[in-house]
Design a protein around this motif. Structure first.
Motif, PDB file in Angstrom:
ATOM      1  N   ALA A 188       0.825  -1.205   0.000  1.00 57.24           N
ATOM      2  CA  ALA A 188       0.000   0.000   0.000  1.00 57.24           C
ATOM      3  C   ALA A 188       0.861   1.258   0.000  1.00 57.24           C
ATOM      4  O   ALA A 188       2.010   1.244   0.456  1.00 57.24           O
ATOM      5  CB  ALA A 188      -0.913  -0.001   1.231  1.00 57.24           C
ATOM      6  N   PRO A 189       0.340   2.366  -0.513  1.00 59.65           N
ATOM      7  CA  PRO A 189       1.058   3.640  -0.393  1.00 59.65           C
ATOM      8  C   PRO A 189       1.366   3.934   1.079  1.00 59.65           C
ATOM      9  O   PRO A 189       0.632   3.517   1.977  1.00 59.65           O
ATOM     10  CB  PRO A 189       0.066   4.649  -0.972  1.00 59.65           C
ATOM     11  CG  PRO A 189      -0.782   3.852  -1.904  1.00 59.65           C
ATOM     12  CD  PRO A 189      -0.918   2.496  -1.273  1.00 59.65           C
ATOM     13  N   SER A 190       2.438   4.669   1.301  1.00 58.38           N
ATOM     14  CA  SER A 190       2.948   4.856   2.661  1.00 58.38           C
ATOM     15  C   SER A 190       2.160   5.905   3.437  1.00 58.38           C
ATOM     16  O   SER A 190       2.659   6.983   3.761  1.00 58.38           O
ATOM     17  CB  SER A 190       4.431   5.239   2.641  1.00 58.38           C
ATOM     18  OG  SER A 190       4.622   6.401   1.853  1.00 58.38           O
ATOM     19  N   SER A 191       0.906   5.576   3.713  1.00 61.77           N
ATOM     20  CA  SER A 191       0.101   6.390   4.612  1.00 61.77           C
ATOM     21  C   SER A 191      -0.766   5.448   5.420  1.00 61.77           C
ATOM     22  O   SER A 191      -1.155   4.381   4.938  1.00 61.77           O
ATOM     23  CB  SER A 191      -0.784   7.383   3.843  1.00 61.77           C
ATOM     24  OG  SER A 191      -1.839   6.712   3.185  1.00 61.77           O
ATOM     25  N   SER A 192      -1.062   5.831   6.661  1.00 58.95           N
ATOM     26  CA  SER A 192      -1.853   4.958   7.522  1.00 58.95           C
ATOM     27  C   SER A 192      -3.225   4.693   6.931  1.00 58.95           C
ATOM     28  O   SER A 192      -3.756   3.574   7.028  1.00 58.95           O
ATOM     29  CB  SER A 192      -1.988   5.577   8.916  1.00 58.95           C
ATOM     30  OG  SER A 192      -0.731   5.670   9.553  1.00 58.95           O
ATOM     31  N   GLY A 193      -3.815   5.710   6.287  1.00 58.18           N
ATOM     32  CA  GLY A 193      -5.130   5.535   5.692  1.00 58.18           C
ATOM     33  C   GLY A 193      -5.117   4.519   4.572  1.00 58.18           C
ATOM     34  O   GLY A 193      -6.026   3.686   4.460  1.00 58.18           O
ATOM     35  N   ALA A 194      -4.085   4.579   3.736  1.00 59.27           N
ATOM     36  CA  ALA A 194      -3.980   3.636   2.623  1.00 59.27           C
ATOM     37  C   ALA A 194      -3.750   2.223   3.136  1.00 59.27           C
ATOM     38  O   ALA A 194      -4.323   1.258   2.612  1.00 59.27           O
ATOM     39  CB  ALA A 194      -2.848   4.055   1.692  1.00 59.27           C
ATOM     40  N   VAL A 195      -2.919   2.075   4.161  1.00 55.15           N
ATOM     41  CA  VAL A 195      -2.668   0.753   4.740  1.00 55.15           C
ATOM     42  C   VAL A 195      -3.938   0.212   5.379  1.00 55.15           C
ATOM     43  O   VAL A 195      -4.279  -0.965   5.223  1.00 55.15           O
ATOM     44  CB  VAL A 195      -1.524   0.813   5.761  1.00 55.15           C
ATOM     45  CG1 VAL A 195      -1.377  -0.516   6.502  1.00 55.15           C
ATOM     46  CG2 VAL A 195      -0.204   1.162   5.074  1.00 55.15           C
TER      47      VAL A 195
END
Length: 331
Positions: free
Chosen positions: A15-22
């Motif tokens: 996933a892209p490196s953001s908590s929301g994306a993860v």
């Protein structure tokens, strides 16, 4: 079902490196009210957002090329619920600090031991002990005295299955029955002699006990008694094990654990070189055993040592930080 665990780690890493994306990437693999518990200082989390922010984000920032090396996965049913217990390593280039453990910019191995409960194709409960103390040892900042056992990386099973090939239900039941009898034997400690527990009836002469950092690996019954069991039982003679959370078996493997799995009072000397504190603590412990015939040959053990020490009044992460600030050498 262990492939769902692998998918969770893979989805988080991709996933892209953001908590929301993860969180969005792992949410389909978790129940909405998932219970997710990891070793101190992460501890108990709820829901995919907290899992993404407090578990995966720090790990992926520290090891951007995070890879999961699975050694053992033991599936089974316990009290009508589906579990998989396993162990292995999370590995990668240690490129960023992790909870204050300084990055080495070299390969690092973070040992995990886990218990996972499923509802359908989703993870409903996830308990994982990450051996942060071993990671501290790998980069030279472990503030504790050396363990009595061997401190190196833990190997996979010495058979060829890597603990991932399922066996028959009868074989799994035989493994569970052997574990239950062995645990009853350990519960028969008379408070005086380690020989009051007839371990030779359950363990091979060359039995390997793969303990956590702070204790290390031991070989044979005498090595186990000298380097782990003796110091531990002298320090915690009243320890009580709770088997109600999880006990599963598959083929020649069986596993149990709990969050917590044991209650004990620190009333004696010797464990990790500490003086008795008189405190009663709860231990997060997970065990996986491999059976050869009618005896146990290997035991992989996860213990949240840092959480134990926190309850005894010793903050390992703070001690590590203070020693780094003072530029003092580690043991």
């Amino acid at each position: 079902m262990h492939t769902i665990i692998m998918q969770m780690y893979g989805a988080a890493a991709a996933a892209p490196s953001s908590s929301g994306a993860v969180a969005s990437a792992i949410a389909p693999l978790l129940t909405e009210d998932v219970t997710f518990c990891a070793a101190h200082p992460i501890n108990d989390l709820q829901g995919s957002a907290q899992v993404a922010e407090q578990f995966f984000a720090p790990l992926l920032a520290a090891m951007p090329d995070l890879e999961r090396k699975e050694y053992i996965a033991v599936p089974g049913e316990f009290q009508g619920k589906q579990w998989v217990n396993g162990t292995g390593y999370l590995m990668g280039t240690f490129a960023g600090d992790l909870f204050g453990i300084p990055a080495s910019n070299a390969p690092a191995y973070l040992r995990y031991t886990e218990m996972v409960r499923f509802e359908g194709e989703r993870i409903a409960e996830y308990y994982v002990i990450l051996d942060f103390l071993d990671l501290m040892t790998q980069v030279g900042v472990n503030p504790l005295r050396p363990g009595l056992g061997f401190p190196g990386l833990v190997p996979p099973p010495s058979d060829t299955s890597l603990g991932l090939v399922p066996g028959t239900a009868a074989e799994g039941r035989a493994s569970i029955e052997l574990i239950e009898a062995m645990l009853d034997c350990l519960g028969g400690y008379d408070g005086k002699s380690l020989h009051s527990m007839a371990l030779a009836e359950y363990w091979t002469p060359d039995f390997m006990w793969y303990g956590p950092a702070g204790i290390g690996t031991t070989r044979g019954i005498d090595g186990f008694r000298r380097q782990h069991q003796g110091p531990f039982l002298r320090a915690f003679p009243d320890r009580v094990v709770d088997r109600k959370q999880n006990l599963v078996g598959c083929g020649n493997y069986a596993s149990t654990g709990g969050w917590p799995h044991m209650t004990a009072t620190h009333s004696g000397e010797g464990w990790l070189g500490l003086a008795p504190s008189g405190r009663t603590i709860k231990l997060r412990v997970m065990d996986i055993w491999r059976r050869e015939g009618g005896l146990l040959r290997e035991n992989w053990v996860g213990i949240d040592i840092i959480h134990m020490l926190k309850q005894l009044g010793l903050d390992v992460f703070e001690q590590m930080r203070q020693l780094q600030e003072r530029g003092q050498r580690y043991v």
